[in-house]
Design a protein around this motif. Structure first.
Motif, PDB file in Angstrom:
ATOM      1  N   GLN A  17       0.812  -1.211   0.000  1.00 51.21           N
ATOM      2  CA  GLN A  17       0.000   0.000   0.000  1.00 51.21           C
ATOM      3  C   GLN A  17       0.849   1.267   0.000  1.00 51.21           C
ATOM      4  O   GLN A  17       0.306   2.360   0.106  1.00 51.21           O
ATOM      5  N   MET A  18       2.143   1.125  -0.155  1.00 55.30           N
ATOM      6  CA  MET A  18       3.021   2.285  -0.220  1.00 55.30           C
ATOM      7  C   MET A  18       2.945   2.923  -1.608  1.00 55.30           C
ATOM      8  O   MET A  18       2.696   2.238  -2.602  1.00 55.30           O
ATOM      9  N   PRO A  19       3.141   4.224  -1.728  1.00 52.50           N
ATOM     10  CA  PRO A  19       3.113   4.877  -3.043  1.00 52.50           C
ATOM     11  C   PRO A  19       4.238   4.349  -3.934  1.00 52.50           C
ATOM     12  O   PRO A  19       5.307   3.951  -3.467  1.00 52.50           O
ATOM     13  N   TYR A  20       3.990   4.359  -5.232  1.00 53.42           N
ATOM     14  CA  TYR A  20       5.003   3.949  -6.204  1.00 53.42           C
ATOM     15  C   TYR A  20       6.017   5.089  -6.359  1.00 53.42           C
ATOM     16  O   TYR A  20       5.646   6.243  -6.617  1.00 53.42           O
ATOM     17  N   LYS A  21       7.312   4.751  -6.207  1.00 54.31           N
ATOM     18  CA  LYS A  21       8.365   5.762  -6.237  1.00 54.31           C
ATOM     19  C   LYS A  21       9.301   5.653  -7.438  1.00 54.31           C
ATOM     20  O   LYS A  21      10.033   6.590  -7.734  1.00 54.31           O
ATOM     21  N   PHE A  26       9.215  -3.182  -6.760  1.00 53.32           N
ATOM     22  CA  PHE A  26       9.160  -4.646  -6.674  1.00 53.32           C
ATOM     23  C   PHE A  26       7.774  -5.184  -7.016  1.00 53.32           C
ATOM     24  O   PHE A  26       7.623  -6.339  -7.439  1.00 53.32           O
ATOM     25  N   ARG A  27       6.729  -4.354  -6.827  1.00 52.32           N
ATOM     26  CA  ARG A  27       5.377  -4.827  -7.105  1.00 52.32           C
ATOM     27  C   ARG A  27       5.131  -5.024  -8.601  1.00 52.32           C
ATOM     28  O   ARG A  27       4.332  -5.887  -9.003  1.00 52.32           O
ATOM     29  N   LEU A  84       5.128   6.543 -16.828  1.00 55.46           N
ATOM     30  CA  LEU A  84       4.907   7.763 -16.050  1.00 55.46           C
ATOM     31  C   LEU A  84       6.192   8.259 -15.399  1.00 55.46           C
ATOM     32  O   LEU A  84       6.402   9.475 -15.285  1.00 55.46           O
ATOM     33  N   PHE A  85       7.049   7.356 -14.971  1.00 55.05           N
ATOM     34  CA  PHE A  85       8.283   7.785 -14.308  1.00 55.05           C
ATOM     35  C   PHE A  85       9.340   8.270 -15.301  1.00 55.05           C
ATOM     36  O   PHE A  85      10.400   8.725 -14.881  1.00 55.05           O
TER      37      PHE A  85
END
Length: 491
Positions: A17-21, A26-27, A84-85
Protein backbone atom coordinates in the motif's frame (compact mmCIF):
# COMPACT_ATOMS: atom_id res chain seq x y z
CA UNK A 1 -1.75 -2.75 -5.06
CA UNK A 2 -4.54 -0.15 -5.12
CA UNK A 3 -2.82 2.79 -3.40
CA UNK A 4 -5.06 5.77 -2.57
CA UNK A 5 -2.91 7.98 -0.29
CA UNK A 6 0.63 8.45 0.97
CA UNK A 7 0.19 7.42 4.61
CA UNK A 8 -2.01 4.32 4.61
CA UNK A 9 0.82 1.93 3.82
CA UNK A 10 2.97 3.33 6.66
CA UNK A 11 0.17 3.28 9.24
CA UNK A 12 -1.04 -0.21 8.34
CA UNK A 13 2.51 -1.60 7.85
CA UNK A 14 1.54 -2.95 4.42
CA UNK A 15 4.34 -2.54 1.85
CA UNK A 16 1.92 -3.15 -1.05
CA UNK A 17 0.00 0.00 0.00
CA UNK A 18 3.02 2.29 -0.22
CA UNK A 19 3.11 4.88 -3.04
CA UNK A 20 5.00 3.95 -6.20
CA UNK A 21 8.37 5.76 -6.24
CA UNK A 22 10.22 4.36 -9.26
CA UNK A 23 9.82 2.31 -12.41
CA UNK A 24 11.76 -0.54 -10.74
CA UNK A 25 9.24 -1.05 -7.96
CA UNK A 26 9.16 -4.65 -6.67
CA UNK A 27 5.38 -4.83 -7.10
CA UNK A 28 5.67 -4.45 -10.87
CA UNK A 29 8.03 -7.41 -11.04
CA UNK A 30 5.72 -9.32 -8.68
CA UNK A 31 2.78 -8.79 -11.04
CA UNK A 32 4.66 -10.08 -14.10
CA UNK A 33 6.58 -12.98 -12.57
CA UNK A 34 4.62 -14.23 -9.57
CA UNK A 35 0.98 -13.27 -10.12
CA UNK A 36 0.79 -13.95 -13.87
CA UNK A 37 2.99 -17.01 -13.35
CA UNK A 38 0.52 -18.28 -10.75
CA UNK A 39 -2.37 -17.90 -13.22
CA UNK A 40 -0.44 -19.79 -15.89
CA UNK A 41 0.47 -22.56 -13.42
CA UNK A 42 -3.16 -22.79 -12.29
CA UNK A 43 -4.38 -23.16 -15.87
CA UNK A 44 -1.71 -25.75 -16.71
CA UNK A 45 -2.45 -27.90 -13.64
CA UNK A 46 -6.17 -27.97 -14.35
CA UNK A 47 -5.76 -28.91 -18.00
CA UNK A 48 -3.39 -31.80 -17.09
CA UNK A 49 -5.80 -33.33 -14.56
CA UNK A 50 -7.11 -36.68 -15.82
CA UNK A 51 -10.65 -37.95 -15.50
CA UNK A 52 -12.46 -34.64 -16.21
CA UNK A 53 -14.17 -33.40 -19.33
CA UNK A 54 -13.33 -30.11 -20.99
CA UNK A 55 -16.52 -28.53 -19.65
CA UNK A 56 -15.67 -29.58 -16.09
CA UNK A 57 -12.13 -28.25 -16.44
CA UNK A 58 -13.48 -24.89 -17.66
CA UNK A 59 -15.58 -24.67 -14.51
CA UNK A 60 -12.42 -25.02 -12.39
CA UNK A 61 -10.84 -21.97 -14.04
CA UNK A 62 -11.62 -18.34 -14.61
CA UNK A 63 -13.61 -17.69 -17.76
CA UNK A 64 -11.59 -17.00 -20.89
CA UNK A 65 -12.81 -13.38 -20.97
CA UNK A 66 -11.94 -12.77 -17.31
CA UNK A 67 -8.52 -14.38 -17.64
CA UNK A 68 -7.71 -12.31 -20.71
CA UNK A 69 -8.88 -9.12 -19.00
CA UNK A 70 -6.78 -9.75 -15.89
CA UNK A 71 -3.64 -10.44 -17.93
CA UNK A 72 -4.18 -7.38 -20.12
CA UNK A 73 -4.81 -5.16 -17.06
CA UNK A 74 -1.65 -6.33 -15.29
CA UNK A 75 0.61 -5.85 -18.30
CA UNK A 76 -0.94 -2.48 -19.14
CA UNK A 77 -0.58 -1.28 -15.55
CA UNK A 78 3.10 -2.24 -15.47
CA UNK A 79 3.82 -0.44 -18.74
CA UNK A 80 1.93 2.74 -17.83
CA UNK A 81 3.68 3.03 -14.43
CA UNK A 82 7.07 2.65 -16.06
CA UNK A 83 6.12 5.25 -18.65
CA UNK A 84 4.91 7.76 -16.05
CA UNK A 85 8.28 7.79 -14.31
CA UNK A 86 9.93 8.78 -17.59
CA UNK A 87 7.91 12.03 -17.56
CA UNK A 88 9.90 14.91 -16.02
CA UNK A 89 8.64 15.97 -12.59
CA UNK A 90 6.91 12.67 -11.68
CA UNK A 91 8.41 11.30 -8.47
CA UNK A 92 5.46 9.35 -7.03
CA UNK A 93 2.24 7.71 -8.23
CA UNK A 94 -1.05 6.60 -6.59
CA UNK A 95 -2.56 3.73 -8.53
CA UNK A 96 -6.15 4.49 -7.48
CA UNK A 97 -5.95 7.73 -9.47
CA UNK A 98 -5.74 5.62 -12.63
CA UNK A 99 -9.42 5.37 -13.49
CA UNK A 100 -11.54 5.26 -16.66
CA UNK A 101 -14.85 5.74 -14.84
CA UNK A 102 -15.34 9.29 -16.27
CA UNK A 103 -15.08 7.83 -19.77
CA UNK A 104 -17.57 5.05 -18.91
CA UNK A 105 -19.90 7.60 -17.33
CA UNK A 106 -19.73 9.79 -20.46
CA UNK A 107 -20.71 6.93 -22.75
CA UNK A 108 -23.42 5.96 -20.27
CA UNK A 109 -24.86 9.45 -20.68
CA UNK A 110 -24.60 9.02 -24.45
CA UNK A 111 -26.67 5.83 -24.25
CA UNK A 112 -29.26 7.62 -22.12
CA UNK A 113 -29.54 10.43 -24.66
CA UNK A 114 -29.84 7.93 -27.52
CA UNK A 115 -32.61 5.95 -25.80
CA UNK A 116 -33.37 2.97 -28.04
CA UNK A 117 -30.97 4.14 -30.76
CA UNK A 118 -27.90 1.97 -30.06
CA UNK A 119 -26.15 2.74 -33.35
CA UNK A 120 -25.87 6.56 -33.66
CA UNK A 121 -24.08 8.28 -36.49
CA UNK A 122 -21.52 11.07 -36.09
CA UNK A 123 -24.10 13.88 -36.27
CA UNK A 124 -26.30 12.29 -33.59
CA UNK A 125 -23.28 11.65 -31.36
CA UNK A 126 -22.14 15.28 -31.62
CA UNK A 127 -25.66 16.53 -30.93
CA UNK A 128 -25.91 14.35 -27.82
CA UNK A 129 -22.47 15.55 -26.72
CA UNK A 130 -23.59 19.18 -27.03
CA UNK A 131 -26.72 18.40 -25.00
CA UNK A 132 -24.61 16.77 -22.27
CA UNK A 133 -22.40 19.88 -22.14
CA UNK A 134 -25.46 22.10 -21.74
CA UNK A 135 -26.93 19.92 -18.99
CA UNK A 136 -23.61 19.98 -17.11
CA UNK A 137 -23.83 18.82 -13.52
CA UNK A 138 -27.43 17.59 -13.92
CA UNK A 139 -26.33 14.76 -16.20
CA UNK A 140 -25.92 11.48 -14.31
CA UNK A 141 -24.26 8.27 -15.43
CA UNK A 142 -25.94 4.85 -15.22
CA UNK A 143 -27.34 4.31 -11.73
CA UNK A 144 -26.44 0.62 -11.68
CA UNK A 145 -23.12 0.95 -13.50
CA UNK A 146 -19.75 -0.04 -12.04
CA UNK A 147 -18.41 3.52 -11.98
CA UNK A 148 -17.21 5.05 -8.74
CA UNK A 149 -19.04 8.30 -8.12
CA UNK A 150 -18.08 11.18 -5.89
CA UNK A 151 -19.74 11.53 -2.52
CA UNK A 152 -22.15 14.13 -3.88
CA UNK A 153 -23.31 11.78 -6.68
CA UNK A 154 -23.96 8.69 -4.58
CA UNK A 155 -27.67 7.97 -4.26
CA UNK A 156 -28.66 6.37 -0.99
CA UNK A 157 -31.67 4.07 -1.07
CA UNK A 158 -34.00 4.26 1.90
CA UNK A 159 -37.18 2.35 2.66
CA UNK A 160 -38.28 4.68 5.44
CA UNK A 161 -41.14 7.15 5.18
CA UNK A 162 -40.58 10.38 3.30
CA UNK A 163 -40.21 13.56 5.38
CA UNK A 164 -43.50 15.28 6.00
CA UNK A 165 -44.08 18.69 4.47
CA UNK A 166 -44.59 21.36 7.06
CA UNK A 167 -48.13 22.77 6.88
CA UNK A 168 -48.79 26.48 7.05
CA UNK A 169 -51.20 27.65 9.71
CA UNK A 170 -54.69 28.60 8.67
CA UNK A 171 -55.43 32.24 7.96
CA UNK A 172 -59.13 32.08 8.75
CA UNK A 173 -58.99 33.02 12.43
CA UNK A 174 -55.55 33.69 13.84
CA UNK A 175 -54.08 35.63 10.88
CA UNK A 176 -50.60 34.18 11.46
CA UNK A 177 -50.09 33.35 7.77
CA UNK A 178 -51.50 36.27 5.79
CA UNK A 179 -52.26 35.81 2.12
CA UNK A 180 -49.80 37.08 -0.43
CA UNK A 181 -50.74 40.12 -2.50
CA UNK A 182 -52.42 39.04 -5.72
CA UNK A 183 -50.18 40.86 -8.25
CA UNK A 184 -46.38 40.74 -8.20
CA UNK A 185 -45.96 38.46 -5.17
CA UNK A 186 -48.30 35.92 -6.77
CA UNK A 187 -45.95 35.84 -9.77
CA UNK A 188 -43.02 35.32 -7.43
CA UNK A 189 -44.80 32.49 -5.62
CA UNK A 190 -45.64 30.79 -8.93
CA UNK A 191 -42.02 30.96 -10.08
CA UNK A 192 -40.62 29.59 -6.80
CA UNK A 193 -43.17 26.76 -6.60
CA UNK A 194 -42.33 25.85 -10.21
CA UNK A 195 -38.93 24.58 -9.05
CA UNK A 196 -40.55 21.73 -7.14
CA UNK A 197 -42.67 20.76 -10.15
CA UNK A 198 -39.78 20.90 -12.63
CA UNK A 199 -38.27 17.47 -13.33
CA UNK A 200 -34.77 18.81 -13.88
CA UNK A 201 -34.41 19.49 -10.14
CA UNK A 202 -35.13 15.85 -9.26
CA UNK A 203 -31.53 14.82 -10.02
CA UNK A 204 -29.40 13.97 -7.00
CA UNK A 205 -26.80 16.68 -7.57
CA UNK A 206 -25.67 19.42 -5.23
CA UNK A 207 -26.88 22.36 -7.40
CA UNK A 208 -30.33 20.79 -7.79
CA UNK A 209 -30.62 19.95 -4.09
CA UNK A 210 -29.50 23.46 -3.09
CA UNK A 211 -32.16 24.95 -5.38
CA UNK A 212 -34.87 22.74 -3.85
CA UNK A 213 -33.73 23.61 -0.33
CA UNK A 214 -33.77 27.32 -1.14
CA UNK A 215 -37.26 27.03 -2.66
CA UNK A 216 -38.63 25.16 0.38
CA UNK A 217 -37.13 27.69 2.80
CA UNK A 218 -38.46 30.63 0.82
CA UNK A 219 -41.97 29.16 0.49
CA UNK A 220 -42.16 28.77 4.27
CA UNK A 221 -40.87 32.30 4.87
CA UNK A 222 -42.89 34.24 2.26
CA UNK A 223 -46.42 33.91 3.77
CA UNK A 224 -45.24 35.47 7.06
CA UNK A 225 -43.40 38.40 5.45
CA UNK A 226 -45.68 39.74 2.69
CA UNK A 227 -44.33 43.30 2.84
CA UNK A 228 -40.72 42.25 2.30
CA UNK A 229 -41.76 39.91 -0.52
CA UNK A 230 -43.85 42.61 -2.20
CA UNK A 231 -41.03 45.15 -1.92
CA UNK A 232 -38.43 42.79 -3.41
CA UNK A 233 -40.73 41.50 -6.17
CA UNK A 234 -41.75 45.02 -7.19
CA UNK A 235 -38.10 46.03 -7.51
CA UNK A 236 -37.30 42.87 -9.44
CA UNK A 237 -40.20 43.45 -11.80
CA UNK A 238 -39.13 47.05 -12.42
CA UNK A 239 -35.64 45.84 -13.30
CA UNK A 240 -37.05 43.27 -15.72
CA UNK A 241 -39.36 45.83 -17.33
CA UNK A 242 -36.34 47.95 -18.27
CA UNK A 243 -35.60 45.31 -20.92
CA UNK A 244 -38.80 46.17 -22.83
CA UNK A 245 -39.21 49.15 -25.20
CA UNK A 246 -40.94 52.16 -23.68
CA UNK A 247 -43.45 52.62 -26.49
CA UNK A 248 -45.46 50.12 -28.46
CA UNK A 249 -44.86 46.50 -29.29
CA UNK A 250 -41.61 45.45 -31.02
CA UNK A 251 -42.53 44.83 -34.65
CA UNK A 252 -39.31 43.31 -35.98
CA UNK A 253 -37.34 40.25 -34.97
CA UNK A 254 -34.27 42.41 -34.36
CA UNK A 255 -36.09 44.54 -31.78
CA UNK A 256 -37.47 41.42 -30.10
CA UNK A 257 -33.98 39.95 -30.00
CA UNK A 258 -32.77 43.13 -28.29
CA UNK A 259 -35.25 42.49 -25.47
CA UNK A 260 -33.72 39.11 -24.72
CA UNK A 261 -30.17 40.43 -25.04
CA UNK A 262 -30.95 43.11 -22.46
CA UNK A 263 -32.42 40.49 -20.18
CA UNK A 264 -29.34 38.23 -20.42
CA UNK A 265 -27.11 41.23 -19.66
CA UNK A 266 -29.27 42.09 -16.66
CA UNK A 267 -29.38 38.61 -15.13
CA UNK A 268 -25.57 38.29 -15.21
CA UNK A 269 -24.87 41.74 -13.75
CA UNK A 270 -23.34 42.10 -10.28
CA UNK A 271 -26.14 44.42 -9.08
CA UNK A 272 -28.84 41.90 -10.03
CA UNK A 273 -27.08 39.04 -8.23
CA UNK A 274 -26.34 41.21 -5.18
CA UNK A 275 -30.03 42.09 -4.78
CA UNK A 276 -30.96 38.43 -4.97
CA UNK A 277 -28.34 37.36 -2.41
CA UNK A 278 -29.47 40.07 0.03
CA UNK A 279 -33.09 38.92 -0.22
CA UNK A 280 -32.22 35.22 0.23
CA UNK A 281 -30.06 35.95 3.28
CA UNK A 282 -32.92 37.97 4.73
CA UNK A 283 -35.21 34.96 4.20
CA UNK A 284 -32.80 32.71 6.12
CA UNK A 285 -31.47 30.69 3.18
CA UNK A 286 -28.15 29.19 4.25
CA UNK A 287 -27.07 28.19 0.74
CA UNK A 288 -27.19 30.73 -2.09
CA UNK A 289 -28.11 28.78 -5.23
CA UNK A 290 -27.31 30.51 -8.51
CA UNK A 291 -29.53 28.05 -10.39
CA UNK A 292 -32.46 29.05 -8.19
CA UNK A 293 -31.95 32.76 -8.90
CA UNK A 294 -31.65 32.25 -12.66
CA UNK A 295 -34.65 29.91 -12.87
CA UNK A 296 -36.99 32.19 -10.91
CA UNK A 297 -35.84 35.30 -12.80
CA UNK A 298 -36.28 33.57 -16.16
CA UNK A 299 -39.75 32.28 -15.23
CA UNK A 300 -40.89 35.75 -14.15
CA UNK A 301 -39.48 37.34 -17.31
CA UNK A 302 -41.31 34.85 -19.55
CA UNK A 303 -44.57 35.58 -17.75
CA UNK A 304 -43.99 39.32 -18.22
CA UNK A 305 -43.39 38.78 -21.94
CA UNK A 306 -46.60 36.79 -22.29
CA UNK A 307 -48.60 39.32 -20.26
CA UNK A 308 -47.23 42.34 -22.08
CA UNK A 309 -47.39 41.17 -25.69
CA UNK A 310 -49.33 37.94 -25.96
CA UNK A 311 -51.55 37.47 -22.93
CA UNK A 312 -54.13 35.20 -24.59
CA UNK A 313 -52.03 32.74 -26.56
CA UNK A 314 -49.65 31.21 -24.06
CA UNK A 315 -50.98 27.77 -23.20
CA UNK A 316 -53.17 25.03 -24.58
CA UNK A 317 -56.09 26.15 -22.46
CA UNK A 318 -55.89 29.66 -23.90
CA UNK A 319 -56.18 28.50 -27.52
CA UNK A 320 -59.81 27.67 -27.06
CA UNK A 321 -61.09 30.32 -29.49
CA UNK A 322 -60.74 27.84 -32.35
CA UNK A 323 -62.17 24.89 -30.39
CA UNK A 324 -59.21 22.57 -30.83
CA UNK A 325 -59.86 19.14 -29.39
CA UNK A 326 -57.48 17.02 -27.37
CA UNK A 327 -56.79 14.78 -30.39
CA UNK A 328 -56.04 17.83 -32.54
CA UNK A 329 -53.47 19.07 -30.01
CA UNK A 330 -51.79 15.67 -30.16
CA UNK A 331 -51.89 15.65 -33.97
CA UNK A 332 -50.35 19.14 -34.23
CA UNK A 333 -47.48 18.27 -31.87
CA UNK A 334 -46.94 14.94 -33.64
CA UNK A 335 -46.94 16.46 -37.15
CA UNK A 336 -44.90 19.52 -36.16
CA UNK A 337 -41.95 17.26 -35.34
CA UNK A 338 -41.87 16.21 -38.99
CA UNK A 339 -41.16 19.77 -40.16
CA UNK A 340 -37.64 20.28 -38.66
CA UNK A 341 -36.66 16.73 -39.64
CA UNK A 342 -37.68 17.21 -43.29
CA UNK A 343 -36.10 20.66 -43.49
CA UNK A 344 -32.82 19.41 -42.00
CA UNK A 345 -32.53 16.81 -44.76
CA UNK A 346 -33.35 19.43 -47.38
CA UNK A 347 -30.86 21.99 -46.05
CA UNK A 348 -28.10 19.38 -45.55
CA UNK A 349 -28.29 18.45 -49.24
CA UNK A 350 -28.35 22.05 -50.45
CA UNK A 351 -25.40 24.29 -51.29
CA UNK A 352 -26.65 27.34 -49.37
CA UNK A 353 -23.94 29.72 -48.20
CA UNK A 354 -25.42 29.83 -44.66
CA UNK A 355 -26.12 26.11 -44.45
CA UNK A 356 -24.54 25.67 -41.00
CA UNK A 357 -26.52 28.59 -39.54
CA UNK A 358 -29.72 27.23 -41.08
CA UNK A 359 -29.14 23.81 -39.49
CA UNK A 360 -28.47 25.41 -36.10
CA UNK A 361 -31.69 27.38 -36.39
CA UNK A 362 -33.60 24.17 -37.15
CA UNK A 363 -31.99 22.53 -34.12
CA UNK A 364 -33.54 25.28 -31.97
CA UNK A 365 -36.99 24.07 -33.04
CA UNK A 366 -36.40 20.50 -31.89
CA UNK A 367 -34.40 21.23 -28.72
CA UNK A 368 -36.90 19.78 -26.25
CA UNK A 369 -37.49 20.99 -22.68
CA UNK A 370 -39.20 19.27 -19.77
CA UNK A 371 -41.95 21.69 -18.73
CA UNK A 372 -44.19 21.05 -21.77
CA UNK A 373 -47.69 22.54 -21.35
CA UNK A 374 -50.78 20.32 -21.41
CA UNK A 375 -51.04 16.61 -22.01
CA UNK A 376 -50.05 16.44 -25.68
CA UNK A 377 -46.35 16.23 -24.74
CA UNK A 378 -47.10 13.27 -22.43
CA UNK A 379 -48.94 11.58 -25.29
CA UNK A 380 -45.96 12.08 -27.63
CA UNK A 381 -43.59 10.57 -25.06
CA UNK A 382 -45.98 7.63 -24.60
CA UNK A 383 -46.21 6.76 -28.32
CA UNK A 384 -42.56 7.47 -29.11
CA UNK A 385 -40.64 4.33 -30.04
CA UNK A 386 -37.37 6.18 -30.49
CA UNK A 387 -37.73 7.92 -33.85
CA UNK A 388 -40.08 10.85 -33.19
CA UNK A 389 -38.80 14.43 -33.06
CA UNK A 390 -39.87 16.20 -29.85
CA UNK A 391 -40.45 19.93 -30.18
CA UNK A 392 -40.19 22.48 -27.38
CA UNK A 393 -42.87 24.74 -25.93
CA UNK A 394 -42.23 27.76 -28.12
CA UNK A 395 -42.21 25.65 -31.28
CA UNK A 396 -45.52 24.10 -30.25
CA UNK A 397 -47.00 27.56 -29.67
CA UNK A 398 -45.69 28.62 -33.09
CA UNK A 399 -47.48 25.77 -34.88
CA UNK A 400 -50.65 26.36 -32.87
CA UNK A 401 -50.63 29.97 -34.02
CA UNK A 402 -50.11 28.89 -37.65
CA UNK A 403 -52.95 26.37 -37.34
CA UNK A 404 -55.31 29.05 -36.03
CA UNK A 405 -54.39 31.39 -38.86
CA UNK A 406 -54.98 28.66 -41.45
CA UNK A 407 -58.39 27.84 -39.96
CA UNK A 408 -59.40 31.48 -40.07
CA UNK A 409 -58.43 31.64 -43.75
CA UNK A 410 -60.39 28.46 -44.52
CA UNK A 411 -63.47 29.75 -42.72
CA UNK A 412 -63.23 33.00 -44.66
CA UNK A 413 -63.04 31.10 -47.97
CA UNK A 414 -59.56 32.36 -48.83
CA UNK A 415 -57.09 30.47 -51.02
CA UNK A 416 -53.97 28.80 -49.69
CA UNK A 417 -51.78 31.37 -51.42
CA UNK A 418 -53.36 34.07 -49.27
CA UNK A 419 -52.94 31.89 -46.18
CA UNK A 420 -49.22 31.56 -46.88
CA UNK A 421 -48.72 35.33 -46.98
CA UNK A 422 -50.88 35.86 -43.89
CA UNK A 423 -48.91 33.29 -41.91
CA UNK A 424 -45.66 35.14 -42.60
CA UNK A 425 -47.23 38.38 -41.33
CA UNK A 426 -49.28 37.03 -38.42
CA UNK A 427 -48.39 38.79 -35.13
CA UNK A 428 -48.49 35.65 -32.97
CA UNK A 429 -46.40 33.67 -35.45
CA UNK A 430 -43.79 36.43 -35.64
CA UNK A 431 -43.76 36.79 -31.84
CA UNK A 432 -42.96 33.14 -31.14
CA UNK A 433 -40.57 33.03 -34.09
CA UNK A 434 -38.61 35.98 -32.72
CA UNK A 435 -38.14 34.16 -29.41
CA UNK A 436 -37.02 30.94 -31.12
CA UNK A 437 -34.52 32.78 -33.35
CA UNK A 438 -33.29 35.39 -30.86
CA UNK A 439 -29.70 34.24 -31.32
CA UNK A 440 -29.83 34.01 -35.14
CA UNK A 441 -29.40 36.65 -37.82
CA UNK A 442 -32.42 38.17 -39.59
CA UNK A 443 -31.50 36.58 -42.92
CA UNK A 444 -31.32 33.08 -41.44
CA UNK A 445 -34.53 33.57 -39.43
CA UNK A 446 -36.44 34.87 -42.46
CA UNK A 447 -35.24 32.01 -44.67
CA UNK A 448 -36.18 29.29 -42.18
CA UNK A 449 -39.57 30.91 -41.47
CA UNK A 450 -40.44 30.85 -45.19
CA UNK A 451 -39.41 27.19 -45.41
CA UNK A 452 -41.42 26.25 -42.30
CA UNK A 453 -44.54 28.08 -43.52
CA UNK A 454 -44.34 26.59 -47.02
CA UNK A 455 -43.91 23.04 -45.72
CA UNK A 456 -46.70 23.43 -43.14
CA UNK A 457 -49.05 24.82 -45.81
CA UNK A 458 -48.25 21.77 -47.95
CA UNK A 459 -48.92 19.36 -45.08
CA UNK A 460 -52.18 21.03 -44.13
CA UNK A 461 -53.21 21.31 -47.79
CA UNK A 462 -53.05 17.53 -48.27
CA UNK A 463 -54.98 17.02 -45.05
CA UNK A 464 -57.74 19.46 -45.99
CA UNK A 465 -57.94 18.06 -49.51
CA UNK A 466 -58.44 14.57 -48.11
CA UNK A 467 -61.13 15.83 -45.76
CA UNK A 468 -62.92 17.58 -48.63
CA UNK A 469 -62.84 14.41 -50.75
CA UNK A 470 -64.34 12.36 -47.93
CA UNK A 471 -67.01 15.00 -47.38
CA UNK A 472 -67.83 14.94 -51.12
CA UNK A 473 -68.23 11.16 -51.05
CA UNK A 474 -70.58 11.39 -48.09
CA UNK A 475 -72.74 14.10 -49.68
CA UNK A 476 -72.95 12.21 -52.99
CA UNK A 477 -73.64 8.95 -51.10
CA UNK A 478 -71.46 6.90 -53.45
CA UNK A 479 -67.90 5.75 -53.83
CA UNK A 480 -65.50 6.79 -56.56
CA UNK A 481 -64.03 3.40 -57.38
CA UNK A 482 -65.72 2.92 -60.78
CA UNK A 483 -66.09 6.55 -61.77
CA UNK A 484 -63.73 8.85 -63.62
CA UNK A 485 -61.16 11.02 -61.90
CA UNK A 486 -62.66 12.95 -59.00
CA UNK A 487 -60.90 16.21 -59.94
CA UNK A 488 -62.66 16.13 -63.33
CA UNK A 489 -66.02 15.79 -61.62
CA UNK A 490 -65.24 18.63 -59.24
CA UNK A 491 -64.23 20.85 -62.13
Amino acid sequence: MNVHNYTHGTKSLKPFQMPYKSSEDFRLQWLVDIFLGYLAQWETSVKERPGFSEKEKDMMLLSAETSYGVKMTCKSFVEIVRYLFTVPGVDSFLSQRLCQDPLERFFGCQRQRGRVNDNPNVAEFMKNTQAIRVIGSFCQGPIRGNCRGSQGEQQEESFGPLPKRRRLRSTANDGLAPELPALTSGLMWQAVSGIRANKIFSFATKPAQHALTTAATLMEWMPYHPLEVEQFTSGLQKSLLTCFPKRGEPSTSRRRAQIWRKYHSLRTSEAFLCVWKTFLLQAGCLTISSIFMQFVGHSMFKELVKTKYCSNTTAESSHGSDDLTHLEYNAIRYTAGYVPRALKKKVAKSHHSNRKDLLLCLDDLSMCDDDDPGSSADWIRAVDRGSLIHINNMTFELFLSMEQSIRRCVKAGQEFGDARSQLKEDENVLFYWSILTANRSDDVATTILEMVVDLWITVRGFSLAGAWVEEYKITQKKTTQKSKALRKQLN
